[in-house]
Design a protein around this motif. Sequence first.
Motif, PDB file in Angstrom:
ATOM      1  N   ALA A 173       0.840  -1.204   0.000  1.00  0.00           N
ATOM      2  CA  ALA A 173       0.000   0.000   0.000  1.00  0.00           C
ATOM      3  C   ALA A 173       0.870   1.248   0.000  1.00  0.00           C
ATOM      4  N   THR A 194      -7.678  -8.021   4.643  1.00  0.00           N
ATOM      5  CA  THR A 194      -7.884  -7.453   3.299  1.00  0.00           C
ATOM      6  C   THR A 194      -8.505  -6.067   3.382  1.00  0.00           C
ATOM      7  N   LEU A 198      -7.066  -2.533   1.807  1.00  0.00           N
ATOM      8  CA  LEU A 198      -7.829  -1.612   0.951  1.00  0.00           C
ATOM      9  C   LEU A 198      -7.827  -0.209   1.542  1.00  0.00           C
ATOM     10  N   ARG A 199      -7.968  -0.125   2.865  1.00  0.00           N
ATOM     11  CA  ARG A 199      -7.969   1.214   3.493  1.00  0.00           C
ATOM     12  C   ARG A 199      -6.595   1.871   3.400  1.00  0.00           C
ATOM     13  N   THR A 201      -4.518   1.466   1.109  1.00  0.00           N
ATOM     14  CA  THR A 201      -4.256   1.801  -0.299  1.00  0.00           C
ATOM     15  C   THR A 201      -5.112   2.977  -0.763  1.00  0.00           C
ATOM     16  N   PHE A 202      -6.406   2.913  -0.496  1.00  0.00           N
ATOM     17  CA  PHE A 202      -7.317   3.907  -1.085  1.00  0.00           C
ATOM     18  C   PHE A 202      -7.815   4.942  -0.079  1.00  0.00           C
ATOM     19  N   TYR A 209     -12.598   6.071   5.709  1.00  0.00           N
ATOM     20  CA  TYR A 209     -12.658   5.174   4.548  1.00  0.00           C
ATOM     21  C   TYR A 209     -13.605   4.032   4.892  1.00  0.00           C
ATOM     22  N   VAL A 211     -14.886   0.415   3.942  1.00  0.00           N
ATOM     23  CA  VAL A 211     -14.592  -0.778   3.139  1.00  0.00           C
ATOM     24  C   VAL A 211     -15.904  -1.305   2.556  1.00  0.00           C
ATOM     25  N   ILE A 215     -16.275  -5.590  -2.388  1.00  0.00           N
ATOM     26  CA  ILE A 215     -14.908  -5.413  -2.901  1.00  0.00           C
ATOM     27  C   ILE A 215     -13.921  -6.125  -1.991  1.00  0.00           C
ATOM     28  N   GLU A 216     -14.166  -6.027  -0.670  1.00  0.00           N
ATOM     29  CA  GLU A 216     -13.302  -6.722   0.295  1.00  0.00           C
ATOM     30  C   GLU A 216     -13.332  -8.231   0.011  1.00  0.00           C
ATOM     31  N   MET A 219     -11.478  -8.979  -3.320  1.00  0.00           N
ATOM     32  CA  MET A 219     -10.015  -8.833  -3.132  1.00  0.00           C
ATOM     33  C   MET A 219      -9.483 -10.022  -2.340  1.00  0.00           C
ATOM     34  N   ILE A 372     -11.430  -2.103  -9.488  1.00  0.00           N
ATOM     35  CA  ILE A 372     -11.355  -1.736  -8.052  1.00  0.00           C
ATOM     36  C   ILE A 372     -10.597  -0.424  -7.886  1.00  0.00           C
TER      37      ILE A 372
END
Length: 427
Positions: A173, A194, A198-199, A201-202, A209, A211, A215-216, A219, A372
Amino acid sequence: MAEQSKLSLGGKDYDYPIIKGSVGPDVIDIRKLYGQTGAFTFDPGFTSTAACESALTYIDGDEGVLLHRGYPIGQLAEQSSFMEVSYLLLNGELPSGRELEEFSRTISRHTMLHEQLMSFYSGFRRDAHPMAIMCGVVGALSAFYHDSTDIADPKHRKISSHRLIAKMPTIAAAAYKYSVGQPFMYPDNRLSYTGNFLRMTFGVPAEDYEVIPEIERAMDRIFILHADHEQNASTSTVRLAGSSGANPFACIAAGIACLWGPAHGGANEAALNMLREIGTPDRIPHYIERAKDKNDPFRLMGFGHRVYKNYDPRATVMQKTVREVFDAMKVSDPVFETALRLEEIALHDPYFVEKKLFPNVDFYSGIILSAIGFPTTMFTVLFALARTVGWVAQWNEMISDPNQKIGRPRQLYTGPTERDYVPIGKR
Ligand code: SDX
């Protein structure tokens, strides 16, 4: 007495024992061949060579079967989680609820990086390929964890295994954040493995953020599909590096470097770039012809496999996941239609049928990752993140194998035979 295979060489007969596994091809034990015959076997690319014994992952390439500790990848992808599959690969059995909770908590306790490690990123150009950053930063972990590099100590092996699995999402990330000039995000261990990734990273410090569960889940499933895959090139690299006694962080860095190649883990990035270059389905025949042209180095990226001579079972799950992510993100991508059409045309083309070239794990994964929000340069980073548990499990298995020795292949020498040096004045 084990069944014997016979070899005749130089007018003499030799017997070599045949060893049977629990399933799959038998092996001919040729460990004494060179000592007895003075000859080597010759197998560039190891197309017919079993380099080790393993109980982790079984692949039947003709049937399109992939088992992790006996469990089919389709069942694991649909019913399990990446943390549970990680536990399974490391320990050999599915965990109880309490074991899984304890394992997940242990991993979450190692998600943070040593603060000084963050300064490694600023040494890279902003446009550095994230895989270059991964090679550097993961290799640098060796400089920070002297307390867990005694590979003879099972406790050291366990904590360094957990550190590697736990820190890869944070490192990956941060590589993305560095490339887009956003601040690094620290792990939030209230989230799943996961979800945390994601948090980091995005997410941004300026906002909460959230999740997205779909998507979680997608991924996490992609991580499961990439977790381990028998003795592929990068896993063999990790085993070979580990056979010299190198510390686990250095071995995983070697695996990351090998995975980067477009013929291996780099294929997911190359496959999406190829699909985008093709663009519309009407341009597919031109690219199919290029892929068949021996004088053209172009290959259909995401197609073909050394072992699978049938449909890669991971690609089946990936294709299904594309639709789930599109629905969750309320997006679509014309590239997916191009991919479906390309697959349909290729699978009916005699060239691909005869050579048994099917879509592999990398053919659809890029479409999902792009939907994503990942840039193509991050695709192989995600592959490395997930494969770390496989590399670590294979590394532990190799270290614990009583038969393991330093890997040192020989060669067929075709260079000049001995000759005397000629002084420059006489040349
Ligand atoms: C991964 O090993 C693993 O398990 C890897 C992996 C894992 O999880 O770790 O599954 C992940 O690496 C998947 C593979 C991703 N790579 C690609 O998608 C790149 C494109 N595929 C090819 O480069 C190739 O298929 C390989 C590298 C995957 C396999 O190569 P092999 O086993 O050495 O087979 P080959 O190159 O000898 O191909 C056999 C024939 C050749 O034709 P001939 O020389 O016999 O005439 O098939 C042709 C090849 O030219 N061929 C292709 C092709 N792949 C093979 N022709 C066109 N397009 C292709 N994609």
